[in-house]
Scaffold this active site. Sequence first.
Site, PDB file in Angstrom:
ATOM      1  N   HIS A  97       0.849  -1.193   0.000  1.00  0.00           N
ATOM      2  CA  HIS A  97       0.000   0.000   0.000  1.00  0.00           C
ATOM      3  C   HIS A  97       0.882   1.240   0.000  1.00  0.00           C
ATOM      4  O   HIS A  97       1.856   1.314   0.735  1.00  0.00           O
ATOM      5  CB  HIS A  97      -0.966   0.022   1.181  1.00  0.00           C
ATOM      6  N   HIS A  99       1.005   5.083   0.939  1.00  0.00           N
ATOM      7  CA  HIS A  99       0.338   6.119   1.718  1.00  0.00           C
ATOM      8  C   HIS A  99       0.445   7.434   0.956  1.00  0.00           C
ATOM      9  O   HIS A  99       1.538   7.813   0.548  1.00  0.00           O
ATOM     10  CB  HIS A  99       1.051   6.344   3.054  1.00  0.00           C
TER      11      HIS A  99
HETATM   12  P1  DGP Z   1       1.500   0.444   7.433  1.00  0.00           P
HETATM   13  O1  DGP Z   1       1.828   0.662   8.856  1.00  0.00           O
HETATM   14  O2  DGP Z   1       2.401   1.190   6.478  1.00  0.00           O
HETATM   15  O3  DGP Z   1       1.383  -1.021   7.091  1.00  0.00           O
HETATM   16  O4  DGP Z   1       0.050   1.083   7.219  1.00  0.00           O
HETATM   17  C1  DGP Z   1      -1.139   0.358   7.287  1.00  0.00           C
HETATM   18  C2  DGP Z   1      -2.252   1.344   7.406  1.00  0.00           C
HETATM   19  O5  DGP Z   1      -3.466   0.653   7.169  1.00  0.00           O
HETATM   20  C3  DGP Z   1      -2.389   1.986   8.773  1.00  0.00           C
HETATM   21  O6  DGP Z   1      -2.129   3.373   8.659  1.00  0.00           O
HETATM   22  C4  DGP Z   1      -3.827   1.742   9.192  1.00  0.00           C
HETATM   23  C5  DGP Z   1      -4.477   1.231   7.930  1.00  0.00           C
HETATM   24  N1  DGP Z   1      -5.470   0.182   8.137  1.00  0.00           N
HETATM   25  C6  DGP Z   1      -5.251  -1.002   8.767  1.00  0.00           C
HETATM   26  N2  DGP Z   1      -6.387  -1.743   8.746  1.00  0.00           N
HETATM   27  C7  DGP Z   1      -7.315  -1.013   8.073  1.00  0.00           C
HETATM   28  C8  DGP Z   1      -8.667  -1.248   7.733  1.00  0.00           C
HETATM   29  O7  DGP Z   1      -9.259  -2.275   8.025  1.00  0.00           O
HETATM   30  N3  DGP Z   1      -9.304  -0.261   7.031  1.00  0.00           N
HETATM   31  C9  DGP Z   1      -8.680   0.919   6.676  1.00  0.00           C
HETATM   32  N4  DGP Z   1      -9.402   1.795   5.992  1.00  0.00           N
HETATM   33  N5  DGP Z   1      -7.404   1.160   6.995  1.00  0.00           N
HETATM   34  C10 DGP Z   1      -6.731   0.213   7.677  1.00  0.00           C
END
Ligand code: DGP
Length: 140
Positions: A97, A99
């Site tokens: 992903h 950001h």
């Molecule tokens: P990272 O730490 O780079 O792996 O970022 C993962 C991000 O994903 C974190 O900022 C929170 C987001 N995240 C985790 N679970 C979910 C979810 O179920 N829904 C959404 N919308 N975001 C999520």
Amino acid sequence: MASDVFCQIVSGELATHEVWRDEQVVAFLDHRPVFKGHVLICPTRHVETLLDLPGELMQPLLTVAQRVAAALGPALGAQGSFVAMNNVVSQSVPHLHIHVVPRTKGDGLRGFFWPRTRYAAGEEAEYAARLRRALLPDDA
Ligand code: DGP
């Protein structure tokens, strides 16, 4: 069978606030944003890290990241963006992903990710040489 929360978002099993979807890429709001409007951009295919990303998905993924970054000004009044990707370390969801975080001067985000260090004398050249060697094509 979805194997992580972002696969569940791709399949529609898990609700989210989507901002973009096409065959190869989905973009949605991070549910714990650094700033409101923080978007995550994922391949719809399960790919864990940048090292696993097939060449044909690079351009579609980065194109959506660029479009989202471009939308932050008109949509939210942001002056700029912070674009980042964790790979393995600090990666809490094992599905690639990007950001894209809206930034505005004075927003208080002061390089919290990156406390800076310094090279000792001669060390900078040595690090550069090691990386250049590793980046040489296999037949070089
Ligand atoms: P990272 O730490 O780079 O792996 O970022 C993962 C991000 O994903 C974190 O900022 C929170 C987001 N995240 C985790 N679970 C979910 C979810 O179920 N829904 C959404 N919308 N975001 C999520």
